[in-house]
Design a protein around this motif. Structure first.
Motif, PDB file in Angstrom:
ATOM      1  N   VAL A  23       0.861  -1.175   0.000  1.00  0.00           N
ATOM      2  CA  VAL A  23       0.000   0.000   0.000  1.00  0.00           C
ATOM      3  C   VAL A  23       0.899   1.226   0.000  1.00  0.00           C
ATOM      4  O   VAL A  23       1.921   1.237   0.687  1.00  0.00           O
ATOM      5  CB  VAL A  23      -0.864   0.023   1.276  1.00  0.00           C
ATOM      6  CG1 VAL A  23      -1.796   1.201   1.254  1.00  0.00           C
ATOM      7  CG2 VAL A  23      -1.632  -1.256   1.402  1.00  0.00           C
ATOM      8  N   SER A  24       0.547   2.231  -0.773  1.00  0.00           N
ATOM      9  CA  SER A  24       1.419   3.410  -0.811  1.00  0.00           C
ATOM     10  C   SER A  24       1.344   4.149   0.523  1.00  0.00           C
ATOM     11  O   SER A  24       0.348   4.079   1.242  1.00  0.00           O
ATOM     12  CB  SER A  24       1.000   4.338  -1.948  1.00  0.00           C
ATOM     13  OG  SER A  24      -0.082   5.133  -1.536  1.00  0.00           O
ATOM     14  N   PHE A  25       2.437   4.826   0.844  1.00  0.00           N
ATOM     15  CA  PHE A  25       2.483   5.583   2.097  1.00  0.00           C
ATOM     16  C   PHE A  25       1.431   6.677   2.120  1.00  0.00           C
ATOM     17  O   PHE A  25       0.978   7.093   3.183  1.00  0.00           O
ATOM     18  CB  PHE A  25       3.879   6.202   2.295  1.00  0.00           C
ATOM     19  CG  PHE A  25       4.906   5.195   2.722  1.00  0.00           C
ATOM     20  CD1 PHE A  25       4.532   3.943   3.191  1.00  0.00           C
ATOM     21  CD2 PHE A  25       6.262   5.509   2.677  1.00  0.00           C
ATOM     22  CE1 PHE A  25       5.482   3.021   3.597  1.00  0.00           C
ATOM     23  CE2 PHE A  25       7.214   4.587   3.078  1.00  0.00           C
ATOM     24  CZ  PHE A  25       6.828   3.336   3.534  1.00  0.00           C
ATOM     25  N   TYR A  26       1.059   7.136   0.933  1.00  0.00           N
ATOM     26  CA  TYR A  26       0.020   8.170   0.863  1.00  0.00           C
ATOM     27  C   TYR A  26      -1.291   7.644   1.441  1.00  0.00           C
ATOM     28  O   TYR A  26      -1.951   8.319   2.233  1.00  0.00           O
ATOM     29  CB  TYR A  26      -0.138   8.595  -0.600  1.00  0.00           C
ATOM     30  CG  TYR A  26      -1.391   9.373  -0.908  1.00  0.00           C
ATOM     31  CD1 TYR A  26      -1.712  10.528  -0.194  1.00  0.00           C
ATOM     32  CD2 TYR A  26      -2.251   8.981  -1.929  1.00  0.00           C
ATOM     33  CE1 TYR A  26      -2.850  11.247  -0.491  1.00  0.00           C
ATOM     34  CE2 TYR A  26      -3.382   9.695  -2.230  1.00  0.00           C
ATOM     35  CZ  TYR A  26      -3.682  10.820  -1.507  1.00  0.00           C
ATOM     36  OH  TYR A  26      -4.811  11.530  -1.800  1.00  0.00           O
ATOM     37  N   VAL A  27      -1.641   6.411   1.086  1.00  0.00           N
ATOM     38  CA  VAL A  27      -2.859   5.818   1.627  1.00  0.00           C
ATOM     39  C   VAL A  27      -2.734   5.667   3.141  1.00  0.00           C
ATOM     40  O   VAL A  27      -3.655   5.992   3.894  1.00  0.00           O
ATOM     41  CB  VAL A  27      -3.146   4.461   0.957  1.00  0.00           C
ATOM     42  CG1 VAL A  27      -4.314   3.765   1.630  1.00  0.00           C
ATOM     43  CG2 VAL A  27      -3.423   4.655  -0.518  1.00  0.00           C
ATOM     44  N   GLN A  56      -0.862   7.452   5.150  1.00  0.00           N
ATOM     45  CA  GLN A  56      -0.912   8.770   5.787  1.00  0.00           C
ATOM     46  C   GLN A  56      -2.356   9.268   5.841  1.00  0.00           C
ATOM     47  O   GLN A  56      -2.786   9.831   6.853  1.00  0.00           O
ATOM     48  CB  GLN A  56      -0.046   9.760   5.000  1.00  0.00           C
ATOM     49  CG  GLN A  56       0.035  11.130   5.623  1.00  0.00           C
ATOM     50  CD  GLN A  56       0.750  11.111   6.961  1.00  0.00           C
ATOM     51  OE1 GLN A  56       1.828  10.533   7.107  1.00  0.00           O
ATOM     52  NE2 GLN A  56       0.151  11.718   7.983  1.00  0.00           N
ATOM     53  N   THR A  57      -3.102   9.040   4.774  1.00  0.00           N
ATOM     54  CA  THR A  57      -4.509   9.458   4.758  1.00  0.00           C
ATOM     55  C   THR A  57      -5.269   8.742   5.870  1.00  0.00           C
ATOM     56  O   THR A  57      -6.066   9.340   6.590  1.00  0.00           O
ATOM     57  CB  THR A  57      -5.129   9.146   3.393  1.00  0.00           C
ATOM     58  OG1 THR A  57      -4.317   9.757   2.396  1.00  0.00           O
ATOM     59  CG2 THR A  57      -6.531   9.680   3.291  1.00  0.00           C
ATOM     60  N   LEU A  58      -4.981   7.443   6.041  1.00  0.00           N
ATOM     61  CA  LEU A  58      -5.662   6.711   7.108  1.00  0.00           C
ATOM     62  C   LEU A  58      -5.188   7.155   8.486  1.00  0.00           C
ATOM     63  O   LEU A  58      -5.976   7.196   9.430  1.00  0.00           O
ATOM     64  CB  LEU A  58      -5.470   5.205   6.910  1.00  0.00           C
ATOM     65  CG  LEU A  58      -6.332   4.628   5.767  1.00  0.00           C
ATOM     66  CD1 LEU A  58      -5.936   3.205   5.457  1.00  0.00           C
ATOM     67  CD2 LEU A  58      -7.814   4.698   6.124  1.00  0.00           C
TER      68      LEU A  58
END
Lengths: 607, 385
Positions: free
Chosen positions: A328-332, A334-336
């Motif tokens: 899973v990308s770190f962006y996902v 971070q969003t979570l």
């Protein structure tokens, strides 16, 4: 001494400006018992329609006023017909959320149409100045005062002597009885929204001319000050709103005189809290007046909550727990992480707003207290970060409960307004108490998250940490709700008189709820501070409080799982809509409106 | 049951997000693709106006860069993510950029809380955060991946103080400043410099950004009887203060920080800003070739509109980014190292910009002393107003 005359005049002039918004708010509150958060947006729309009329069409002033009033009234009618009327039989909190959604949509539409750059809105009155005291006033000051007073007077006459006015008042007093007597309640609501919107639009235009400046950020400020003025004068009381506005202007002006400019709003909000505590119905409420809020809890109507089997919750939690093991990308992640942090705040708010019925609009203040406490503990006293965050939670629980306790005697909307004010006060104290909070410079170099000496730096570890903390808080809260304490909380929400008759001490239980809620919010703020490494007074602002309330209503008031689902949705949706760039907040507002329309009790229902 | 449907929906969309990220990874590494910069800034929310101004400056610079053949034959492009200047969103954007291999460096964010909250992520992720409006003194202390071309207030404010005190001869000053990290830092540097030049500070007043009404503040100013007003403001609040100062009958000289330099200042202030003095980094009739090119290009691209300070910052930032990428290529670490290597990059704000490797900032901003005459910014001719 002559300066005091000037301060007085200036206070009255700016109070004049507030009055224009406050009167519209008072009218709507008087009839529908609704704080119309979209009033500031109508004010914004009016200002820009005025700009089109003056700058593009070169209309003379009387015509400009008529154009703006008619156009704004149409906007008001549309809001009433499509935004609010479908909600009239649902929970009373739903229209409040709908007005927030409508204000998002209107503000964004104006911004997309006209670009966010400020524009000049030239005054169409001759520029003559009259010397008053040490300063001068111009024809616009007089026009604004004239419009404010005339409209208050006209409304007074209309409400007292015309047939439709009687209908409006009858509807305000008892909607069902009015309907039985043959009053067309919808028509009354339409009339009220039309008038209030016309007034709001004209006031936006006049204030724009007054400052020769309009921009898309003016809407929230107008609503905030209008609400303060209206409540000081007595919610729903039109002449009271005018006097409340003038009083607010004076208090601000004298506040500036004595303590300096940066204390200005502090006085505005202190005035509000003091008035609410001493005279909860506002300064000018008459003793005979029917109580502005029902005595029992129709504010938050219970609904049939969606039952989620335990195994499904366990599977979902397990799924989120192992998510970082997948590519899973770190962006996902971070969003979570943001969703989990907002989730903790929402847990806190859903407890105080949903379970015990104290709808707070200043919840970001609890974040700020937790964040500053944790940051300062770890920076100044070198407390390990894990302990500092717990310290932030405790501080937020203690200080938050202490600050909120004077408003325990309030009900319904008044709690929301008092907490809104307390939230603003906390933010302004942070701004001004420089020796502790470093004022506007903020606190930088806050150490990163760490636990037992290990730094939590990778997004994966922060994800697990924040998720675990949120799950623990959620489980605790779930346990609390099924206990004797949870039942007492709900009893107070549903009928505080009955609860008292059974021997429940309201203040004690409200304090307990705020202590638990303050702790969860403080922990969230503390984690955020160490995650961001830099915070200042703007980090935790009013928008965050409104977002938290939206999450809670969306998820279902009092509903623990709902708060978390709501957080994931409201953090996730704006990110999903990123592809739409400038349009994403507009889409977000529309989605919000649709959710309120079709699921007013929240996704998972009130518990 | 309906609840479970929604849950799957949320998960499904998350999966779509992940798929998107993997897909972009696969699409990378074709040299015909443009070199991509990430921009994190406000396109909606209360600071949206500054994001739109950034875009204008970026687009103009990119047109020129493309016309000049791009970066070693490749085009330069940017991906603008709206943060609303909200730290919650800027940290998510930071992770998005860090985990997107196409992004070679990042520009922004606008406000300090949003920018500095994202700094730890950029630092740990090894992606340069190039904050070109970040004047907070601690911004570049976030790590060696933080670089800034924002004019240091330690540089700018003494210039303004010299203009007000030495050149205009003001002796007793009232300072009105935005009560933000920028305004507060600026005020402190200004007050220090003005006192060194021998002026007295009669009163300082900090106001919040949303403030519209300054009449009572101006009564305080009047009672302190200064001989000049100093505005550490942006153009919209600066124009409001100037108008209201004239309305309440204050006739003192007004001297403002360069951040009011915008045609909007004159549009919003009208006659009240006539004779307002301001120090700026460039001016319309500036003979410097880079300024002439910037202003002419800007007017041609945006229908005769005059550029303002924020347009110039973003134009310069994009040119600086191009210069850095030319040296550093597309490797993120090499780009960081290239910031220390670029020399004398043509710049509207600095003339020729070279980074000070210690502070990771640029020193020596240009200075021009302007005054508003007949509704135009003009170079001050030394005559008293």
């Amino acid at each position: 001494m002559s300066s005091w005359l000037d301060y007085t005049i200036n206070g009255l002039i700016v109070g004049n400006v507030y009055a224009l918004v406050a009167v519209g708010l008072a009218l709507i509150f008087g009839v529908s018992r609704l704080i119309n958060f979209a009033q500031g947006s109508i004010y914004l729309v009016g200002a820009y329609i005025g700009w089109v009329a003056v700058v593009q069409l070169h209309t003379p002033l009387p015509l400009t006023i008529i154009v703006v009033a008619v156009a704004a009234a149409i906007v008001g009618l549309i809001i009433e017909r499509f935004g609010l009327r479908p909600l009239q039989n649902s929970v009373r909190i739903a229209p409040l959320l709908a007005t927030i959604g409508i204000s998002f949509v209107l503000d964004q539409l104006v911004m997309l149409t006209f670009s966010p750059n400020p524009r000049a809105l030239p005054s169409q009155l001759p520029d003559v100045r009259f010397q008053v005291g040490g300063g001068t006033i111009g024809p616009l000051d007089l026009l604004i005062a004239g419009v404010g007073l005339t409209s208050a007077l006209l409304l007074f006459v209309f409400l007292r002597y015309s047939k439709l006015g009687w209908a409006v008042r009858a509807t305000a007093q008892d909607r069902d009885a009015a309907m039985q007597m043959g009053v067309d309640v919808n028509r009354v609501n339409q009339a009220v929204f039309g008038i209030a919107a016309a007034l709001g639009g004209v006031s936006g235009m006049l204030v724009g001319m007054y400052y020769n400046q309009i921009d898309t950020a003016m809407s929230l400020q107008a609503t905030l000050k209008g609400v303060v003025a209206e409540v000081v004068g007595g919610a729903g009381n039109v002449p009271g709103a005018v006097i409340g506005s003038l009083l607010l202007g004076l208090v601000e002006s004298y506040g500036v005189a004595v303590f300096g400019t940066s204390y200005r709003n502090l006085f505005a909000f202190l005035l509000l809290v003091v008035v609410l505590v001493l005279r909860p119905n506002g300064l000018f409420a008459s003793a005979r007046q029917a109580p502005p809020e029902p005595l029992t809890g129709t504010f938050i109507a219970p609904s049939r909550p969606v039952r989620i089997p335990r195994w499904a919750l366990a599977v979902a939690a397990g799924g989120f727990a192992v998510l970082p093991l997948f590519p899973v990308s770190f962006y996902v992640l971070q969003t979570l992480i943001n969703a989990w942090l907002l989730g903790m705040l929402a847990l806190s708010l859903t407890l105080v707003a949903g379970t015990i019925g104290q709808v707070s609009l200043g919840h970001a203040a609890l974040l700020a207290i937790g964040a500053y406490s944790s940051a300062l503990l770890s920076l100044t006293f070198s407390v390990p970060v894990g302990l500092a965050i717990i310290g932030g939670g405790l501080m937020s629980a203690a200080l938050g409960t202490a600050l909120i306790s004077p408003s325990f005697r309030l009900r319904g909307h008044y709690v929301s307004i008092a907490t809104l004010a307390i939230g603003e006060i906390v933010s302004l104290v942070i701004l001004n108490w420089e020796s502790v909070t470093r004022g506007p410079i903020g606190i930088s170099g806050i150490p990163p998250l760490s636990l037992f000496g290990y730094d939590l730096i990778s997004p994966t570890s922060i994800y697990w940490f924040s998720f675990a903390v949120m799950v623990v808080l959620a489980l605790l809260q779930g346990r609390l709700l099924t206990s004797h304490l949870g039942r007492s909380f709900r009893a107070i929400r549903d009928d505080d008189i009955a609860a008292r008759a059974y021997g429940l001490s309201l203040n004690r239980y409200k304090s307990l709820a705020f202590i638990f809620g303050g702790f969860a919010a403080g922990i969230s703020g503390g984690i955020a501070a160490h995650l961001y490494s830099y915070i200042n007074h703007e980090t935790f602002n009013t928008q965050q409080s409104i977002l938290a309330l939206t999450v809670v209503i969306l998820g279902g008031l009092g509903n623990v799982v709902g708060a978390i689902v709501g957080s994931v949705a409201l953090v996730g949706l704006p990110e999903l809509f990123r592809i739409a760039a400038e349009y994403r907040i507009l889409i977000y507002g529309i989605v919000l409106l649709l959710l309120v329309r079709f699921r007013p009790q929240g996704l998972l229902g009130t518990i | 049951m309906s609840n479970i449907d929604r849950r799957t929906l949320v998960k499904g969309s998350l999966a779509a997000l992940m798929a998107g990220a993997t897909f972009s990874r696969a699409a990378f590494a074709q040299s015909s693709e443009p070199i991509l910069l990430g921009v994190s800034g406000p396109l909606t929310g209360p600071n949206a106006q500054y994001g739109t101004q950034w875009k204008q400056g970026f687009d103009l610079a990119l047109d020129e860069i493309t016309a000049a053949g791009g970066i070693n034959g490749r085009k330069l492009a940017y991906q603008f993510e709206d943060s609303q200047s909200d730290p919650r969103q800027s940290v998510a954007i930071a992770q998005k950029f860090v985990s997107d291999p196409r992004i070679v460096m990042e520009l922004g964010d606008f406000s300090s809380p949003a920018s500095m909250a994202a700094s730890p992520i950029y630092q740990r992720g090894g992606l340069v955060q190039f904050g070109f409006t970040n004047s907070h003194p601690d911004f570049t202390k976030g790590g060696d991946f933080m670089w800034s071309t924002s004019v240091s207030q330690a540089d700018e404010q003494p210039l303004l103080a010299a203009y007000a005190v030495k050149r205009l001869g003001l002796k007793k000053l009232a300072v009105l400043h935005l009560n933000t990290d920028w305004g507060r830092t600026s005020r402190d540097y200004f007050v220090k410099a003005a006192k060194e030049y021998g002026a007295e500070i009669a009163v300082t007043e900090g106001y919040i950004a949303e403030e519209r009404d300054f009449r009572s503040t101006l009564v305080r100013v009047r009672d302190a009887s200064p001989d000049g007003l100093i505005l550490i403001s942006y153009y919209s609040d600066g124009a409001l203060i100037a108008r209201q100062a004239r309305q309440v009958g204050l006739k003192q000289l007004i001297c403002a920080a360069s951040s009011v330099y915008s045609p909007k200042f004159i549009e919003l202030g009208g006659e009240a800003v006539e004779d307002v003095h301001l120090g700026t980094r460039y001016f319309p009739e500036d003979p410097r070739p880079e300024v002439k090119k910037f202003i002419a290009g800007f007017k041609a691209k945006y229908g005769g509109q005059e550029p303002d300070a924020f347009n110039a910052y973003s134009y310069d930032a994009m040119n600086m980014a191009a210069a850095v990428v030319k040296i550093g290529g597309t490797d993120r670490r090499a780009i960081r190292d290239a910031f220390a290597k670029v020399k004398d990059v043509s710049s509207v704000i600095f003339g020729a910009a070279t980074f000070d490797v210690e502070s990771r900032r640029v020193k020596g901003a240009m200075n021009a002393e302007l005054v508003v005459r007949k509704g135009q910014f003009a170079l001050w001719d030394g005559k008293p107003t």
